[in-house]
Design a protein around this motif. Sequence first.
Motif, mmCIF file in Angstrom:
data_model
loop_
_atom_site.group_PDB
_atom_site.id
_atom_site.type_symbol
_atom_site.label_atom_id
_atom_site.label_comp_id
_atom_site.label_asym_id
_atom_site.label_seq_id
_atom_site.Cartn_x
_atom_site.Cartn_y
_atom_site.Cartn_z
ATOM 1 N N HIS A 36 0.829 -1.209 0.000
ATOM 2 C CA HIS A 36 0.000 0.000 0.000
ATOM 3 C C HIS A 36 0.862 1.257 0.000
ATOM 4 O O HIS A 36 0.570 2.213 -0.712
ATOM 5 C CB HIS A 36 -0.937 0.016 1.206
ATOM 6 C CG HIS A 36 -2.024 -1.009 1.133
ATOM 7 N ND1 HIS A 36 -2.977 -1.028 0.146
ATOM 8 C CD2 HIS A 36 -2.298 -2.071 1.923
ATOM 9 C CE1 HIS A 36 -3.791 -2.046 0.330
ATOM 10 N NE2 HIS A 36 -3.393 -2.709 1.404
ATOM 11 N N ARG A 40 0.912 4.095 -2.958
ATOM 12 C CA ARG A 40 0.401 5.437 -2.699
ATOM 13 C C ARG A 40 1.292 6.548 -3.228
ATOM 14 O O ARG A 40 0.813 7.444 -3.894
ATOM 15 C CB ARG A 40 0.218 5.636 -1.197
ATOM 16 C CG ARG A 40 -1.104 5.160 -0.750
ATOM 17 C CD ARG A 40 -1.346 5.511 0.692
ATOM 18 N NE ARG A 40 -2.088 4.423 1.261
ATOM 19 C CZ ARG A 40 -1.682 3.629 2.208
ATOM 20 N NH1 ARG A 40 -0.539 3.837 2.780
ATOM 21 N NH2 ARG A 40 -2.403 2.637 2.626
ATOM 22 N N GLY A 99 -2.344 0.570 7.492
ATOM 23 C CA GLY A 99 -2.879 -0.011 6.267
ATOM 24 C C GLY A 99 -4.371 -0.270 6.296
ATOM 25 O O GLY A 99 -4.877 -1.057 5.507
#
Length: 137
Positions: A36, A40, A99
């Motif tokens: 993640h 991002r 997360g």
Amino acid sequence: MKVYIKNYGQSIEVEVSTEVGQFLDRARHKSENLFHEKRRHWDGREFDEYLIAHECSRSYYETPEDWLCHRETFREIITVLESCTPKQRQRFLLFALEGLSCSQIGNIYGCSKSAVLNSIEAVRKKAKHILQADSAK
């Protein structure tokens, strides 16, 4: 505790102790967090190799220059987080570090998914503004 391990595309069921099962679960969660975080790139910078090195198994030796860069980045992040409201900061940290999804954070705080997303976007905008101001100096 039973866990499933993939071996050459085939799923194998293995009986392990609770301790090992918890370790495997934490490792899976860390892998998801890294995925993640890499996806991002929320501040427009390249993915931090220092984070990969410390979360993964290979060793990493930090040079003094790297240490200074990481320390400056840490100060910038702290400045951004201090400029946020407590709700924005908490929601952003749950999203970025733990997360959690926006809906999960919304369930924790009893608010909508869009309210969480608005908080996260506000922190991102402040981060971009502060980081662009620092790079202009």
